[in-house]
Write an enzyme that holds these catalytic residues in place. Structure first.
Site, PDB file in Angstrom:
ATOM      1  NE  ARG A  14      -1.923  -1.286   3.682  1.00 28.42           N
ATOM      2  CZ  ARG A  14      -2.315  -1.159   4.957  1.00 28.42           C
ATOM      3  NH1 ARG A  14      -3.566  -0.780   5.216  1.00 28.42           N
ATOM      4  NH2 ARG A  14      -1.496  -1.397   5.946  1.00 28.42           N
ATOM      5  CB  SER A  41      -7.844   0.600   5.578  1.00 25.45           C
ATOM      6  OG  SER A  41      -8.935   1.004   4.791  1.00 25.45           O
ATOM      7  CD  GLU A  62     -18.485  -0.492   0.703  1.00 23.90           C
ATOM      8  OE1 GLU A  62     -17.732  -0.413   1.679  1.00 23.90           O
ATOM      9  OE2 GLU A  62     -19.739  -0.537   0.795  1.00 23.90           O
ATOM     10  CG  PHE A  87     -16.204  -4.489   2.350  1.00 24.79           C
ATOM     11  CD1 PHE A  87     -16.980  -5.589   2.711  1.00 24.79           C
ATOM     12  CD2 PHE A  87     -15.233  -4.052   3.231  1.00 24.79           C
ATOM     13  CE1 PHE A  87     -16.799  -6.214   3.933  1.00 24.79           C
ATOM     14  CE2 PHE A  87     -15.055  -4.674   4.456  1.00 24.79           C
ATOM     15  CZ  PHE A  87     -15.841  -5.757   4.818  1.00 24.79           C
ATOM     16  NE  ARG A 171      -4.035  -4.362   6.869  1.00 22.21           N
ATOM     17  CZ  ARG A 171      -4.849  -3.337   7.171  1.00 22.21           C
ATOM     18  NH1 ARG A 171      -5.979  -3.169   6.502  1.00 22.21           N
ATOM     19  NH2 ARG A 171      -4.556  -2.493   8.124  1.00 22.21           N
TER      20      ARG A 171
END
Length: 319
Positions: A14, A41, A62, A87, A171
């Site tokens: 990320r 995040s 979303e 999501f 991540r």
């Protein structure tokens, strides 16, 4: 590889994503980010601070997020639509189908914390179906970079690509596999290690584990080719055919269910072109339990040692 994996520094991909996005934003005012209450995040706080009028936070919505991204694209912007992968792909699949794939809009979908990165949060937060869901749609390349360098290269490629795409980022810390000047090529596999007895094909967080498994196999007298298959669609059929012809067996490893993902994509090429013994490692058609992301990979038979054992068993099937 820049260092032995046991001692190599681990990087969160990320960080490479946002550093590249911020640099692109400096050069192109049309670069925008859209997120679902996931500034933290997605690590977009730096982008927000630099370009406060170019980050759109839609909240936990979303489906709206993808629609907003499509609208921005139709207005000439280059939107990177960022959300936790389960999501983004699960809740907004209809919008991805209609507003991005069918409409052929210039939306860059970025699935953050994919696979089993949210390990302890359980099956609702695991994203082990996203390859299958998005791979079924036309007009949306599916990409899972293996390290920070390939991540940065893929993010930059997406900015130049005219059309939608899905970048699947984790991540979980991974070591460097590629040189700093690596250039991402859509649909092109990378040979991480040459070999003649079988080929191991992986992507994302599994690629460095595949290389480690090949090292273990070499100590046992088995020569394993390792392919990093970052692009799941369009798949590198030429590299797969060559692997089948030259090594005679193929083992795939993925942080995904074994149904519909990387293994399935490879198998489609193998069965159509050059059938050889093949095995698929991944989540075997179940909801994954809770635990750390790395422990879950081990539990599903994808530690380097377990990959090597599966490879040994596969080679025996060659006859």
């Amino acid at each position: 590889m820049n260092a032995p994996f046991e001692t190599a520094k681990l990087h969160d991909c990320r960080d490479a994503f946002v550093a590249t996005l911020e640099a692109m934003g400096e050069a192109n005012r049309n670069i925008v980010a859209v997120c679902n209450d996931s500034v933290g995040s997605s690590k977009l706080s730096g982008f927000r601070d630099k370009f406060p009028d170019r980050l759109i936070n839609v909240g936990i919505a979303e489906q709206n997020m993808v629609g907003v991204g499509a609208g921005l694209a139709n207005g000439g912007k280059v939107p990177y639509v960022c959300a936790a992968s389960p999501f983004l792909t699960g809740r907004a699949l209809e919008q991805i189908k209609a507003d991005v794939a069918y409409s052929e809009t210039n939306v860059k979908l970025v699935g953050i914390s994919s696979g089993m990165a949210y390990g302890e949060l359980g099956a609702t937060h695991h994203s082990i179906e996203d390859f299958a869901w998005i791979r079924a749609l036309p007009n949306v390349p599916v990409i899972a970079p293996a390290d920070r360098i390939e991540t940065a290269a893929a993010v930059a490629w997406a900015g130049d690509h005219v059309g939608g795409c899905f970048l699947r980022l984790s991540r979980v810390g991974v070591p460097d596999l590629f040189p700093e000047d690596h250039v991402f090529e859509l649909g092109k596999a990378n040979v991480l290690r040459e070999g003649t007895d079988l080929t191991i094909i992986a992507n994302g967080v599994l690629s460095h584990r595949a290389v480690m498994a090949a090292t273990l196999l070499a100590a046992q007298g088995l020569s394993a080719r390792v392919l990093n298959m970052a692009t799941v669609r369009p798949i590198d059929a030429e590299a797969i055919e060559a692997a089948a012809a030259e090594t005679g067996a193929i083992l795939t490893c993925e942080e995904h269910t074994i149904f519909g993902g990387l293994g399935s994509a490879v198998a489609e090429v193998v069965v159509d072109t050059r059938p050889v013994p093949m095995s698929r490692l991944g989540v075997p058609g179940v909801f994954a339990h809770t635990g750390s992301a790395n422990q879950l990979l081990d539990d599903f038979g994808m530690s380097p040692e377990a990959i090597a054992l599966s490879a040994t068993a596969l080679v025996k099937r060659k006859g």
